[in-house]
Structure formats: C-alpha cells, structure tokens
Design a protein around this motif. Structure first.
Motif, mmCIF file in Angstrom:
data_model
loop_
_atom_site.group_PDB
_atom_site.id
_atom_site.type_symbol
_atom_site.label_atom_id
_atom_site.label_comp_id
_atom_site.label_asym_id
_atom_site.label_seq_id
_atom_site.Cartn_x
_atom_site.Cartn_y
_atom_site.Cartn_z
ATOM 1 N N UNK A 9 49.981 -37.478 35.168
ATOM 2 C CA UNK A 9 51.341 -37.061 34.825
ATOM 3 C C UNK A 9 51.448 -36.355 33.485
ATOM 4 N N UNK A 10 50.856 -36.942 32.454
ATOM 5 C CA UNK A 10 50.971 -36.303 31.136
ATOM 6 C C UNK A 10 50.139 -35.028 31.077
ATOM 7 N N UNK A 11 49.067 -34.968 31.875
ATOM 8 C CA UNK A 11 48.267 -33.739 31.946
ATOM 9 C C UNK A 11 49.095 -32.605 32.546
ATOM 10 N N UNK A 12 49.753 -32.899 33.666
ATOM 11 C CA UNK A 12 50.588 -31.860 34.287
ATOM 12 C C UNK A 12 51.697 -31.424 33.345
ATOM 13 N N UNK A 13 52.264 -32.384 32.616
ATOM 14 C CA UNK A 13 53.335 -32.031 31.676
ATOM 15 C C UNK A 13 52.786 -31.153 30.549
ATOM 16 N N UNK A 14 51.559 -31.453 30.088
ATOM 17 C CA UNK A 14 50.947 -30.648 29.022
ATOM 18 C C UNK A 14 50.633 -29.239 29.523
ATOM 19 N N UNK A 15 50.183 -29.119 30.766
ATOM 20 C CA UNK A 15 49.943 -27.799 31.361
ATOM 21 C C UNK A 15 51.245 -26.986 31.354
ATOM 22 N N UNK A 16 52.344 -27.648 31.691
ATOM 23 C CA UNK A 16 53.633 -26.941 31.707
ATOM 24 C C UNK A 16 54.061 -26.521 30.308
ATOM 25 N N UNK A 17 53.766 -27.366 29.319
ATOM 26 C CA UNK A 17 54.078 -27.005 27.922
ATOM 27 C C UNK A 17 53.337 -25.729 27.541
ATOM 28 N N UNK A 18 52.039 -25.672 27.919
ATOM 29 C CA UNK A 18 51.223 -24.500 27.571
ATOM 30 C C UNK A 18 51.771 -23.242 28.237
ATOM 31 N N UNK A 19 52.125 -23.368 29.508
ATOM 32 C CA UNK A 19 52.639 -22.192 30.231
ATOM 33 C C UNK A 19 53.994 -21.760 29.682
ATOM 34 N N UNK A 20 54.851 -22.735 29.393
ATOM 35 C CA UNK A 20 56.175 -22.392 28.871
ATOM 36 C C UNK A 20 56.064 -21.674 27.532
ATOM 37 N N UNK A 21 54.979 -21.999 26.779
ATOM 38 C CA UNK A 21 54.787 -21.358 25.480
ATOM 39 C C UNK A 21 54.121 -19.985 25.623
ATOM 40 N N UNK A 22 53.716 -19.628 26.848
ATOM 41 C CA UNK A 22 53.142 -18.306 27.076
ATOM 42 C C UNK A 22 51.650 -18.280 27.261
ATOM 43 N N UNK A 23 50.978 -19.447 27.153
ATOM 44 C CA UNK A 23 49.527 -19.489 27.286
ATOM 45 C C UNK A 23 49.075 -19.477 28.733
ATOM 46 N N UNK A 24 47.787 -19.135 28.922
ATOM 47 C CA UNK A 24 47.178 -19.128 30.253
ATOM 48 C C UNK A 24 46.283 -20.367 30.343
ATOM 49 N N UNK A 25 46.616 -21.311 31.226
ATOM 50 C CA UNK A 25 45.829 -22.546 31.330
ATOM 51 C C UNK A 25 44.621 -22.290 32.238
ATOM 52 N N UNK A 26 43.408 -22.506 31.684
ATOM 53 C CA UNK A 26 42.189 -22.200 32.444
ATOM 54 C C UNK A 26 41.522 -23.455 33.003
ATOM 55 N N UNK A 27 41.967 -24.641 32.563
ATOM 56 C CA UNK A 27 41.367 -25.853 33.092
ATOM 57 C C UNK A 27 41.855 -27.069 32.338
ATOM 58 N N UNK A 28 41.416 -28.240 32.824
ATOM 59 C CA UNK A 28 41.748 -29.484 32.152
ATOM 60 C C UNK A 28 40.546 -30.419 32.226
#
Ligand SMILES: [Zn+2]
Length: 193
Positions: free
Chosen positions: A121-140
């Motif tokens: 859950x917190x991982x998915x939320x962190x991925x969304x934070x990165x995307x909302x800030x404009x970053x490209x998430x390449x993995x976790x």
C-alpha cells in the motif's frame, strides 16, 4: 548476498525471531521481523543498499524515493550504491507528500525503495507521489517481501532481497496458543533466538 546470508544477517541482528509473538496489531505470529535492527549497523545498511543496487541497475534509476520513516535509511544506502539522489516522502495530513524542497521532473527515473513490503500500500502511494510530481517511475525494490504470495502487484518492475513467510493469527485461533506455548511481546525484553 544469498538468501542464506541475508537470513543469517537478520537472525544475528535479532531482526528476525522465531517463537510465539504478540504483534503491535494484537495478532499472534510464529515470527517477528524488525528491519531497523539490521539497519542500525551502518555497514549492514550499506551492504543491503549495494545488494538492491545490483538488482536494479538495468532499470537505470536516476533518483531513489522512499516513504518515511521505514524506507529512509535503505533508500539512502541504495542511492549511495547507485550514485544517485535519495529523497523521501512523508505523511502530511494522512497522505504521503514530497516536502523539504524535494522535487522531481520528467527527466527523473525514479526507483521507489522500501524496507518491508506487506500489502504494498505505501509503495503504491509513493509511486503515485512520484508520478504526481512529474517523475517517471522505473521500478520498486524492498529488502523484505513479507506479503501473502502474489499479493504484491505493481505496474512497474519489483525486486526484493528476501521473501519471508510470516503467518499471523487471531489469538483465539492461534495454533501456538493451542499448544500452550507462552506468548512474547517483541522488544519488551531480550528474546533468545
Ligand atoms: Zn498465540
């Protein structure tokens, strides 16, 4: 690091105990896991950061983003091993957010790093934070995957160093209680492994 080396490191650090435990949730479990007890030794944290970095190099991350508090130390060490920035998000009014002047933009290839994943859950939320800030998430990536089998699903590649299966039970359905084994609250006093 091999699985056996990781398990040995966790057990020597008291970070993975076998027995009969009452968790903070009130549930009972035959195992107890506390990553902070491994990470409190900087050389161990550094080694785990290197191990994560070696598994994600092909993703070519340019920044590591971790959720506070649990992800901060390992995120920092993964960033050190990768030679990239390490930033974190933290809860504000119940939601994870980038604070302290941390920014991401479209050139940032973000690796989300956690200590332990249970539901993701917190991982998915962190991925969304990165995307909302404009970053490209390449993995976790995480040190430990203690999810139920198949529970962790992300829309980016995921690696973990150590998979551990730690069942939990309601006290009135606990098979260890049924065997009459005394239950221990971890951290209340030293526990022999
Ligand atoms: Zn029990």
């Amino acid at each position: 690091m091999t699985r056996d080396e990781l398990l040995d490191l966790f057990r020597r650090s008291g970070a993975l105990l076998d027995g009969h435990f009452r968790l903070t949730s009130g549930l009972h479990s035959p195992g107890y896991l506390q990553c902070a007890l491994v990470l409190q030794q900087p050389p161990h944290a550094e080694a785990l950061g290197r191990a994560i970095a070696s598994r994600v190099q092909d993703l070519r991350p340019t920044v590591v983003l971790s959720p506070a508090l649990g992800g901060v130390v390992i995120g920092h060490e993964a960033g050190r091993a990768l030679g990239v920035r390490a930033i974190f998000c933290e809860r504000q009014d119940g939601r994870l957010a980038l604070r302290r002047g941390f920014t991401l933009d479209a050139t940032d290839r973000v690796l989300v790093v956690e200590d332990v994943m249970t539901t993701g859950g917190s991982t998915r939320e962190t991925i969304e934070v990165a995307r909302a800030a404009g970053g490209q998430v390449v993995g976790t990536a995480s040190i430990v995957d203690r999810s139920a089998a198949g529970a962790l699903q992300f829309d980016v590649p995921f690696v973990s160093l150590l998979r551990v299966d730690l069942p939990t039970y309601e006290p009135d359905q606990c098979p260890l209680c049924a065997q009459g084994l005394p239950v221990v609250k971890p951290g209340s006093r030293p526990v022999a492994v």
